[in-house]
Design an enzyme around this catalytic site. Structure first.
Site, mmCIF file in Angstrom:
data_model
loop_
_atom_site.group_PDB
_atom_site.id
_atom_site.type_symbol
_atom_site.label_atom_id
_atom_site.label_comp_id
_atom_site.label_asym_id
_atom_site.label_seq_id
_atom_site.Cartn_x
_atom_site.Cartn_y
_atom_site.Cartn_z
ATOM 1 N N HIS A 242 0.807 -1.215 0.000
ATOM 2 C CA HIS A 242 0.000 0.000 0.000
ATOM 3 C C HIS A 242 0.846 1.273 0.000
ATOM 4 O O HIS A 242 0.310 2.378 -0.121
ATOM 5 C CB HIS A 242 -0.960 0.007 1.203
ATOM 6 C CG HIS A 242 -0.304 0.187 2.529
ATOM 7 N ND1 HIS A 242 0.069 -0.865 3.330
ATOM 8 C CD2 HIS A 242 0.048 1.315 3.214
ATOM 9 C CE1 HIS A 242 0.610 -0.401 4.442
ATOM 10 N NE2 HIS A 242 0.608 0.918 4.397
ATOM 11 N N ASP A 270 -0.193 -7.484 0.723
ATOM 12 C CA ASP A 270 0.325 -6.143 1.015
ATOM 13 C C ASP A 270 1.840 -6.179 0.887
ATOM 14 O O ASP A 270 2.570 -6.155 1.874
ATOM 15 C CB ASP A 270 -0.102 -5.693 2.413
ATOM 16 C CG ASP A 270 0.119 -4.196 2.630
ATOM 17 O OD1 ASP A 270 0.529 -3.517 1.676
ATOM 18 O OD2 ASP A 270 -0.133 -3.725 3.759
ATOM 19 N N GLY A 349 3.313 5.527 9.504
ATOM 20 C CA GLY A 349 4.679 5.729 9.033
ATOM 21 C C GLY A 349 5.557 4.518 9.242
ATOM 22 O O GLY A 349 6.630 4.405 8.651
ATOM 23 N N SER A 351 4.675 1.529 8.345
ATOM 24 C CA SER A 351 4.368 0.566 7.286
ATOM 25 C C SER A 351 5.609 0.176 6.499
ATOM 26 O O SER A 351 6.429 1.022 6.140
ATOM 27 C CB SER A 351 3.334 1.151 6.322
ATOM 28 O OG SER A 351 2.033 1.009 6.805
ATOM 29 N N SER A 366 2.179 -4.130 7.948
ATOM 30 C CA SER A 366 1.047 -3.787 7.096
ATOM 31 C C SER A 366 0.201 -2.709 7.769
ATOM 32 O O SER A 366 0.185 -1.568 7.335
ATOM 33 C CB SER A 366 0.201 -5.032 6.800
ATOM 34 O OG SER A 366 -0.959 -4.709 6.052
#
Length: 457
Positions: A242, A270, A349, A351, A366
Site C-alpha cells: 500500500h 500487502d 509511518g 508501514s 502492514s
C-alpha cells in the site's frame, strides 16, 4: 477414505519419530515420558538463535519483561520448537491441528491432533499433546470461505478474521455482533462453530502523509524500509504494497533520489519491492533500539506464540509475540489475506518496516490499531511470499548468497527458492521433506540442516 499406502507412510513417519504405533488408543499412563534433553541445540545453531543481536535481547527485556538469560533461552527454545513441530506436522498428516509455543519466560511447544493415538508421538518429541475436534486443514478451508465472502455489505464491520490454533476455531473480529452474524451467514458458515470477538479496534494501514525520515514516495507519503533484497544484479528492498505502485519514485531518509517501485500488490496481499540506484547498497542490516544495527540470517517462519520484534521510522523498536498466522484484514482501502497478527504496537509511518524473530526475517508491517503509548495490535505481511511472488533473494548475513536457480530441476533443492513446510525435494539423490517455511540459503542444504529438512526413508 485414507488409502493403504498413505496409512503405511504415516505409520513409518511416526515410527521414525520414536513413537510406538498402536492399533488402540493409548492410555495416559501408557504414554511415554518426554525424552531426556539431547545434545546442544542443533536447530538453534543452524538458525543463529543462539547468537541473537543485542538489540533483540534488549527489546525483549523491555517489552516481554524477561531477563537477558531468559530472552536468550526463549529464542533457543523457539527455534527448537519450530523443528519439532515441523517433524510432527509431517508425521501426523491430516490429523495435524496446529502447533504453538507458550509461557511467559519460556517457550513450551504444544501440538494439537484430532487423533488420540497420536499423543505418544507428540510427547516423544518433547511437546505437550492436545486432542481437538478439527484438523488445521479444515479450519483453513473454513477461513477461506470467509475470504470469499469479503465485500459482503456487513463485512466492513468485521475487519479481521483468522484461524486461532490454540482454541481450535475460526474467529471473526467485529465491531458489532450483528455484523459478524450476517457475515458468517453470507459465507455459509452458520452453525459451523465460528467464534465472534467484538471489539472497537479497526486496523488501519500504517502510512503517513505528513512526512519524516525513512523513505518517501513521490515526495509525499512516508513508509519504512523492510528488508534488503536482490534480483539478479539489481539491489533494492521489500516493503508494504500500500506504500506505492509500480513506477512510483522514492527518496531516502536524506531526501536524495533513491529508487523506483518495481512491483506492488495491494489489496489481496500487502507487498512491494523497490529497486535502488547505485548510491544505495543492499545489506542484511536493520535498525534496532537507538538506531543500532543488527542483521538477519534467513527467513524461517516462527510459530504462533514466538517472540517477534519490529522496527519502524515513526515509533522505533518494539517487541511482542505472534498471535495468529494467516489472518485476513479488511482495511477501508481493501481486504488483505495471509497476514500475521501480533501484539506489537505500531504507528502511522511504520508501514513496510521489518519484523524479525531472533535472527530470522518474518515480514513487513502492514497495519494495525492502537499506538505505542497505550499498546495495540499490528499485522505484518510474511516475507517468504514476497520473496516467492517477486522472485527476490533476501540479503542475509550468510556468506555466498545466491539468487533462485530457475534452471534447476523442479524437485531439486536450490538456494534462493522459498520452500513451504511439508514440501519435498531431492538433494544428492535423497528425498527430503521441509519442516519449516523458509527461503533456502546456500549453507542450508537439506543434508546439512536437520532443523529445516527431514530425510525420507
Amino acid at each position: 477414505m485414507v488409502g493403504r499406502h498413505a496409512v503405511g507412510a504415516r505409520r513409518a513417519a511416526l515410527t521414525a519419530l520414536g513413537a510406538l504405533v498402536l492399533t488402540t488408543v493409548p492410555s495416559a499412563a501408557a504414554a511415554p515420558p518426554p525424552p531426556a534433553p539431547g545434545p546442544a541445540h542443533l536447530s538453534a545453531r543452524t538458525l543463529g538463535a543462539d547468537r541473537p543481536p543485542a538489540q533483540v535481547l534488549r527489546a525483549m527485556e523491555r517489552d516481554l519483561g524477561l531477563t537477558r538469560s531468559q530472552a536468550r533461552a526463549r529464542l533457543v527454545d523457539e527455534a527448537e520448537a519450530g523443528t519439532r513441530a515441523g517433524r510432527l506436522r509431517n508425521a501426523l498428516g491430516g490429523h495435524f491441528a496446529g502447533a504453538w509455543v507458550s509461557g511467559a519466560t519460556s517457550a513450551e511447544l504444544t501440538v494439537a491432533t484430532t487423533h488420540a493415538a497420536d499423543t505418544a508421538a507428540i510427547r516423544a518429541e518433547g511437546a505437550k499433546a492436545v486432542v481437538v475436534r478439527t484438523p488445521l486443514s479444515t479450519l483453513q478451508a473454513l477461513k477461506e470461505r470467509l475470504d470469499a465472502a469479503a465485500g459482503h455489505p456487513r463485512s466492513r464491520d468485521t475487519p479481521v478474521w483468522y484461524v486461532d490454533v490454540p482454541s481450535n476455531r475460526v474467529v471473526v473480529q467485529a465491531t458489532k455482533r450483528s455484523a459478524a452474524t450476517a457475515f458468517i451467514k453470507a459465507a455459509g458458515l452458520q452453525g459451523r462453530g465460528v467464534a465472534v470477538r467484538v471489539t472497537a479496534d479497526r486496523p488501519e494501514l500504517r502510512t503517513d502523509l505528513v512526512g519524516g525520515d525513512a523513505y518517501y514516495i513521490n515526495d509525499s507519503a512516508r513508509c519504512s524500509i523492510g528488508f534488503s533484497v536482490t534480483k539478479g544484479s539489481t539491489q533494492g528492498f521489500a516493503s508494504a504494497g500500500h506504500c506505492g505502485t509500480p513506477g512510483d519514485s522514492t527518496k531516502g531518509y536524506d531526501k536524495a533520489d533513491q529508487g523506483t517501485f518495481k512491483a506492488s500488490t495491494f489489496p489481496g496481499k500487502d507487498m512491494s519491492w523497490v529497486s535502488v540506484n547505485s548510491k544505495w547498497t543492499a545489506t542484511p542490516d536493520y535498525k534496532g533500539k537507538g538506531g543500532k544495527r543488527a542483521q538477519v540470517a534467513g527467513s524461517v517462519q516462527a510459530l504462533v506464540g514466538s517472540s517477534v520484534c519490529r522496527s519502524g521510522s515513526t515509533s522505533g523498536w518494539h517487541c511482542g509475540t505472534i498471535q495468529q498466522l494467516g489472518a485476513t484484514v479488511q482495511y477501508a482501502e481493501g481486504t488483505v489475506a495471509g497476514l500475521t497478527r501480533t501484539n506489537v504496537c505500531s504507528e502511522p509511518g511504520d508501514s513496510g518496516g521489518p519484523f524479525v524473530s531472533g535472527t530470522q526475517a518474518q515480514g513487513t508491517t502492514s497495519g494495525g490499531s492502537g499506538d505505542c503509548t497505550s499498546g495495540g495490535t499490528t499485522f505484518f505481511q510474511p516475507v517468504n511470499p514476497i520473496l516467492s511472488d517477486f522472485g527476490l533473494t533476501l540479503k542475509t548475513a550468510q556468506a555466498g548468497a545466491q539468487a533462485p536457480q530457475d534452471n534447476a530441476a523442479a524437485d531439486a533443492w536450490a538456494p534462493g527458492r522459498v520452500y513451504e513446510a511439508g514440501q519435498t525435494v531431492t538433494h544428492a539423490g535423497v528425498r527430503y521433506q521441509c519442516l519449516q517455511t523458509h527461503q533456502a540459503q546456500p549453507a542450508w542444504s537439506p543434508d546439512a540442516t536437520p532443523a529445516l529438512w527431514q530425510r525420507l526413508q
